[in-house]
Motif scaffolding. Structure first.
Motif, mmCIF file in Angstrom:
data_model
loop_
_atom_site.group_PDB
_atom_site.id
_atom_site.type_symbol
_atom_site.label_atom_id
_atom_site.label_comp_id
_atom_site.label_asym_id
_atom_site.label_seq_id
_atom_site.Cartn_x
_atom_site.Cartn_y
_atom_site.Cartn_z
ATOM 1 N N UNK A 82 0.828 -1.199 0.000
ATOM 2 C CA UNK A 82 0.000 0.000 0.000
ATOM 3 C C UNK A 82 0.867 1.256 0.000
ATOM 4 N N UNK A 83 0.248 2.410 0.080
ATOM 5 C CA UNK A 83 1.019 3.658 0.097
ATOM 6 C C UNK A 83 1.783 3.818 1.417
ATOM 7 N N UNK A 84 3.005 4.258 1.319
ATOM 8 C CA UNK A 84 3.829 4.463 2.509
ATOM 9 C C UNK A 84 3.237 5.513 3.446
ATOM 10 N N UNK A 85 2.573 6.497 2.884
ATOM 11 C CA UNK A 85 2.015 7.566 3.707
ATOM 12 C C UNK A 85 0.883 7.081 4.609
ATOM 13 N N UNK A 118 12.006 21.640 5.430
ATOM 14 C CA UNK A 118 11.339 22.926 5.274
ATOM 15 C C UNK A 118 10.776 23.077 3.860
ATOM 16 N N UNK A 119 11.555 22.667 2.863
ATOM 17 C CA UNK A 119 11.087 22.729 1.479
ATOM 18 C C UNK A 119 9.871 21.818 1.282
ATOM 19 N N UNK A 120 9.914 20.631 1.884
ATOM 20 C CA UNK A 120 8.766 19.726 1.779
ATOM 21 C C UNK A 120 7.533 20.314 2.460
ATOM 22 N N UNK A 121 7.725 20.963 3.599
ATOM 23 C CA UNK A 121 6.601 21.585 4.296
ATOM 24 C C UNK A 121 6.000 22.713 3.468
ATOM 25 N N UNK A 122 6.851 23.523 2.841
ATOM 26 C CA UNK A 122 6.343 24.618 2.011
ATOM 27 C C UNK A 122 5.639 24.097 0.769
ATOM 28 N N UNK A 123 6.066 22.926 0.291
ATOM 29 C CA UNK A 123 5.414 22.314 -0.858
ATOM 30 C C UNK A 123 4.167 21.524 -0.433
ATOM 31 N N UNK A 124 3.851 21.586 0.852
ATOM 32 C CA UNK A 124 2.695 20.900 1.430
ATOM 33 C C UNK A 124 2.730 19.395 1.192
ATOM 34 N N UNK A 125 3.940 18.831 1.345
ATOM 35 C CA UNK A 125 4.095 17.381 1.239
ATOM 36 C C UNK A 125 3.469 16.726 2.463
ATOM 37 N N UNK A 126 3.197 15.454 2.358
ATOM 38 C CA UNK A 126 2.639 14.700 3.470
ATOM 39 C C UNK A 126 3.620 14.693 4.641
ATOM 40 N N UNK A 127 3.079 14.706 5.860
ATOM 41 C CA UNK A 127 3.919 14.702 7.063
ATOM 42 C C UNK A 127 4.859 13.513 7.091
ATOM 43 N N UNK A 128 4.445 12.403 6.503
ATOM 44 C CA UNK A 128 5.278 11.210 6.443
ATOM 45 C C UNK A 128 6.630 11.533 5.823
ATOM 46 N N UNK A 129 6.635 12.220 4.686
ATOM 47 C CA UNK A 129 7.879 12.510 3.977
ATOM 48 C C UNK A 129 8.734 13.536 4.721
#
Length: 141
Positions: free
Chosen positions: A33-36, A100-111
């Protein structure tokens, strides 16, 4: 082997072992399944806690096996420790910028969490590697 080098080896081995266990458990729980969707937080907390406990126990075991072996530190040990800290902190900064870049890109908290955990592991591993190389080959300057 002195105290600083022994600690560097223990830190490197525990960091690799802990992260390997973490990855195996999280990937196993994904089950295609999805990792997230995986509940990673408890696994992360347990592996970090167990890694800390393992490092302490390995330090104690090493002290029992070789009592009094290399417990003195000198200027060289402090310089090597400082070099290891600088190398390790640089990877921590890179990981924080990535998170920080992932947070600004609104990536899933998992990543975001995976990026930060990997940064901590690389910080410990590469800082330890810098210490070990410095103990074995001397300081670079």
């Amino acid at each position: 082997m002195g105290l600083g080098e022994r600690r560097a080896w223990i830190t490197a081995l525990v960091a690799v072992a802990g992260y390997t266990v973490y990855l195996l458990v999280v990937l196993g729980r994904a089950d295609g399944g999805p990792l997230t969707a995986v509940r990673y937080a408890p696994v992360l907390l347990w592996t970090v806690g167990c890694a800390i406990a393992a490092a302490v126990l390995l330090e104690i075991a090493a002290a029992v096996i070789a009592p009094g072996a290399g417990h003195r530190t000198d200027m060289r040990d402090r310089e090597i420790g400082r070099l290891g800290e600088h190398v390790g902190q640089s990877f921590l900064v890179v990981g924080a910028v990535g998170a920080l870049a992932l947070a600004m890109a609104e990536a899933d908290r998992f990543w975001i969490a995976q990026t930060l955990y990997l940064a901590f592991v690389l910080s410990a591993l590469l800082g330890s590697a810098a210490r070990i190389v410095s103990y074995r080959r001397g300081l670079p300057w």
